[in-house]
Design an enzyme around this catalytic site. Sequence first.
Site, PDB file in Angstrom:
ATOM      1  N   SER A 198       0.761  -1.265   0.089  1.00  0.00           N
ATOM      2  CA  SER A 198       0.060  -0.037  -0.058  1.00  0.00           C
ATOM      3  C   SER A 198       0.994   1.348  -0.004  1.00  0.00           C
ATOM      4  O   SER A 198       1.681   1.318   0.956  1.00  0.00           O
ATOM      5  CB  SER A 198      -0.873   0.061   1.222  1.00  0.00           C
ATOM      6  OG  SER A 198      -1.488   1.292   1.373  1.00  0.00           O
TER       7      SER A 198
ATOM      8  N   HIS B  98      -1.421  -1.309  -4.002  1.00  0.00           N
ATOM      9  CA  HIS B  98      -2.426  -0.937  -3.531  1.00  0.00           C
ATOM     10  C   HIS B  98      -2.669   0.701  -3.077  1.00  0.00           C
ATOM     11  O   HIS B  98      -1.618   1.192  -2.617  1.00  0.00           O
ATOM     12  CB  HIS B  98      -2.784  -1.540  -2.251  1.00  0.00           C
ATOM     13  CG  HIS B  98      -4.080  -1.277  -1.400  1.00  0.00           C
ATOM     14  ND1 HIS B  98      -5.191  -1.990  -1.859  1.00  0.00           N
ATOM     15  CD2 HIS B  98      -4.692  -0.349  -0.512  1.00  0.00           C
ATOM     16  CE1 HIS B  98      -6.332  -1.608  -1.086  1.00  0.00           C
ATOM     17  NE2 HIS B  98      -5.757  -0.629  -0.261  1.00  0.00           N
TER      18      HIS B  98
ATOM     19  N   ASP C  97      -4.568   3.830  -2.068  1.00  0.00           N
ATOM     20  CA  ASP C  97      -5.889   4.339  -1.015  1.00  0.00           C
ATOM     21  C   ASP C  97      -6.236   5.716  -1.271  1.00  0.00           C
ATOM     22  O   ASP C  97      -5.388   6.546  -1.050  1.00  0.00           O
ATOM     23  CB  ASP C  97      -5.344   4.303   0.358  1.00  0.00           C
ATOM     24  CG  ASP C  97      -4.952   2.785   0.874  1.00  0.00           C
ATOM     25  OD1 ASP C  97      -4.128   2.590   1.544  1.00  0.00           O
ATOM     26  OD2 ASP C  97      -6.291   2.045   0.860  1.00  0.00           O
TER      27      ASP C  97
ATOM     28  N   MET D 247      -8.621   8.621  -0.215  1.00  0.00           N
ATOM     29  CA  MET D 247      -9.405   9.197   0.734  1.00  0.00           C
ATOM     30  C   MET D 247      -9.971  10.254   0.469  1.00  0.00           C
ATOM     31  O   MET D 247      -8.941  11.316   0.154  1.00  0.00           O
ATOM     32  CB  MET D 247      -8.373   9.044   1.949  1.00  0.00           C
ATOM     33  CG  MET D 247      -7.998   7.568   2.412  1.00  0.00           C
ATOM     34  SD  MET D 247      -6.900   7.669   3.680  1.00  0.00           S
ATOM     35  CE  MET D 247      -6.528   6.045   3.840  1.00  0.00           C
TER      36      MET D 247
ATOM     37  N   HIS E  35      -8.283   1.625  -3.804  1.00  0.00           N
ATOM     38  CA  HIS E  35      -9.184   1.457  -2.902  1.00  0.00           C
ATOM     39  C   HIS E  35     -10.066   2.863  -2.761  1.00  0.00           C
ATOM     40  O   HIS E  35      -9.394   3.714  -2.182  1.00  0.00           O
ATOM     41  CB  HIS E  35      -8.670   0.900  -1.579  1.00  0.00           C
ATOM     42  CG  HIS E  35      -9.532   0.812  -0.360  1.00  0.00           C
ATOM     43  ND1 HIS E  35      -8.708   0.805   0.671  1.00  0.00           N
ATOM     44  CD2 HIS E  35     -10.560   0.820  -0.165  1.00  0.00           C
ATOM     45  CE1 HIS E  35      -9.567   0.431   1.642  1.00  0.00           C
ATOM     46  NE2 HIS E  35     -10.803   0.586   0.964  1.00  0.00           N
TER      47      HIS E  35
ATOM     48  N   MET F 189     -11.845   4.965  -0.833  1.00  0.00           N
ATOM     49  CA  MET F 189     -12.577   5.349   0.600  1.00  0.00           C
ATOM     50  C   MET F 189     -13.282   6.763   0.300  1.00  0.00           C
ATOM     51  O   MET F 189     -12.801   7.847   0.774  1.00  0.00           O
ATOM     52  CB  MET F 189     -11.653   5.407   1.740  1.00  0.00           C
ATOM     53  CG  MET F 189     -11.241   3.947   1.941  1.00  0.00           C
ATOM     54  SD  MET F 189      -9.661   3.810   2.960  1.00  0.00           S
ATOM     55  CE  MET F 189      -8.553   3.867   1.788  1.00  0.00           C
TER      56      MET F 189
ATOM     57  N   MET G 109     -11.986  -5.159   5.383  1.00  0.00           N
ATOM     58  CA  MET G 109     -11.065  -4.138   6.124  1.00  0.00           C
ATOM     59  C   MET G 109     -10.766  -4.862   7.612  1.00  0.00           C
ATOM     60  O   MET G 109     -11.523  -5.331   8.224  1.00  0.00           O
ATOM     61  CB  MET G 109     -11.729  -3.081   6.419  1.00  0.00           C
ATOM     62  CG  MET G 109     -11.829  -2.090   5.337  1.00  0.00           C
ATOM     63  SD  MET G 109     -10.264  -1.766   4.175  1.00  0.00           S
ATOM     64  CE  MET G 109      -9.464  -0.910   5.093  1.00  0.00           C
TER      65      MET G 109
ATOM     66  N   GLY H 289      -2.819   4.258   7.960  1.00  0.00           N
ATOM     67  CA  GLY H 289      -1.961   3.034   8.048  1.00  0.00           C
ATOM     68  C   GLY H 289      -1.291   2.709   9.419  1.00  0.00           C
ATOM     69  O   GLY H 289      -1.536   3.585  10.342  1.00  0.00           O
TER      70      GLY H 289
ATOM     71  N   ASP I 286      -7.126  -5.918   4.496  1.00  0.00           N
ATOM     72  CA  ASP I 286      -6.350  -4.679   4.321  1.00  0.00           C
ATOM     73  C   ASP I 286      -6.237  -3.997   5.728  1.00  0.00           C
ATOM     74  O   ASP I 286      -7.409  -3.665   6.203  1.00  0.00           O
ATOM     75  CB  ASP I 286      -7.161  -3.793   3.447  1.00  0.00           C
ATOM     76  CG  ASP I 286      -6.525  -2.510   3.010  1.00  0.00           C
ATOM     77  OD1 ASP I 286      -7.285  -1.542   2.445  1.00  0.00           O
ATOM     78  OD2 ASP I 286      -5.436  -2.265   3.676  1.00  0.00           O
TER      79      ASP I 286
ATOM     80  N   GLY J  81      -3.020  -3.487   8.945  1.00  0.00           N
ATOM     81  CA  GLY J  81      -2.244  -4.198   9.935  1.00  0.00           C
ATOM     82  C   GLY J  81      -1.642  -5.624   9.733  1.00  0.00           C
ATOM     83  O   GLY J  81      -1.318  -6.345  10.612  1.00  0.00           O
TER      84      GLY J  81
ATOM     85  N   GLY K  72       0.860  -2.331   4.081  1.00  0.00           N
ATOM     86  CA  GLY K  72       1.749  -1.021   3.947  1.00  0.00           C
ATOM     87  C   GLY K  72       2.726  -1.131   4.865  1.00  0.00           C
ATOM     88  O   GLY K  72       3.873  -1.449   4.429  1.00  0.00           O
TER      89      GLY K  72
HETATM   90  C1  DX5 Z   1      -6.281   2.132   5.700  1.00  0.00           C
HETATM   91  C2  DX5 Z   1      -5.896   1.714   4.179  1.00  0.00           C
HETATM   92  C3  DX5 Z   1      -4.993   0.557   4.253  1.00  0.00           C
HETATM   93  C4  DX5 Z   1      -3.607   0.970   4.790  1.00  0.00           C
HETATM   94  C5  DX5 Z   1      -2.957  -0.452   5.248  1.00  0.00           C
HETATM   95  O1  DX5 Z   1      -7.633   3.072   5.654  1.00  0.00           O
HETATM   96  O2  DX5 Z   1      -7.036   1.237   3.244  1.00  0.00           O
HETATM   97  O3  DX5 Z   1      -4.617  -0.062   2.719  1.00  0.00           O
HETATM   98  O4  DX5 Z   1      -2.920   1.573   3.954  1.00  0.00           O
HETATM   99  O5  DX5 Z   1      -1.700  -0.065   5.831  1.00  0.00           O
HETATM  100  P1  DX5 Z   1      -0.839  -1.013   7.054  1.00  0.00           P
HETATM  101  O6  DX5 Z   1      -0.591  -2.282   6.103  1.00  0.00           O
HETATM  102  O7  DX5 Z   1       0.269   0.029   7.242  1.00  0.00           O
HETATM  103  O8  DX5 Z   1      -2.107  -1.149   8.090  1.00  0.00           O
HETATM  104 ZN    ZN Z   2      -6.854   0.110   1.401  1.00  0.00          ZN
END
Ligand code: DX5
Ligand code: ZN
Length: 211
Positions: free
Chosen positions: A6, A31, A33, A35, A65, A67, A136, A143, A170, A172, A192
């Site tokens: 990510s 990936h 993201d 937002m 993705h 959001m 999720m 992240g 996605d 953690g 990520g």
């Molecule tokens: C959070 C994102 C994830 C995030 C994952 O809203 O959708 O893709 O970047 O990052 P890590 O792997 O650091 O949790």
């Molecule tokens: Zn994501």
Amino acid sequence: MKVAPSILAADPLNMERDVQRMVDAGADWLHVDIMDAHFVPNLSFSPALTAALHKRFPELPLDIHLMMTNPEKYIDAFCDAGASVLTVHAEIEADIPALLEKIRARGVLAGLSVKPGTPAEAIGPLLPHADMVLVMTVEPGFGGQKFNQDMLAKLDALRRMGYTGLLEADGGISMKNAALLRRHGLDVAVMGTAMLGSADPKADMAAIHAL
Ligand code: DX5
Ligand code: ZN
């Protein structure tokens, strides 16, 4: 199992360097993201950055993705930018089957994402329109959060409901929980912090590919 690093965890001033490092390590997808500071309390990337990434790394499938509260206005923009997978959230107020079919009509895999608080049963009627479900494993928006193990049951529930498409998770995900996710049928792991911060991403990706 596939790995989708990510870019939310990349160094924004060295994006090309960090993506190249993930490509060299064997990333399957990237990936991205998106937002909108409304659906989630954060603001991230744009169609322009997405297009620049696709131009620079044309062989790297972009797993986008969204959001966003109103993604319908941006389906074409992200498909034009080079999306291979385009995911919308099940929690938005929209004609989701129509959104997913519009993505499919563009020759792009249609993804449907569910936040931790949304039960698998809530998206049963939507599953025929989804090529992928993105579960999720954290609250979307940031992240580096802690993996929510309760979401493993949601992966199992989706399979029990007869869903046979791709499953992505996605939030953690790390070398410590990737094997557990694979045992619950995960196809694609978004990573990520754990992957962008890895001392040896090539070895880590090889280990995940072997699961
Ligand atoms: C959070 C994102 C994830 C995030 C994952 O809203 O959708 O893709 O970047 O990052 P890590 O792997 O650091 O949790
Ligand atoms: Zn994501």
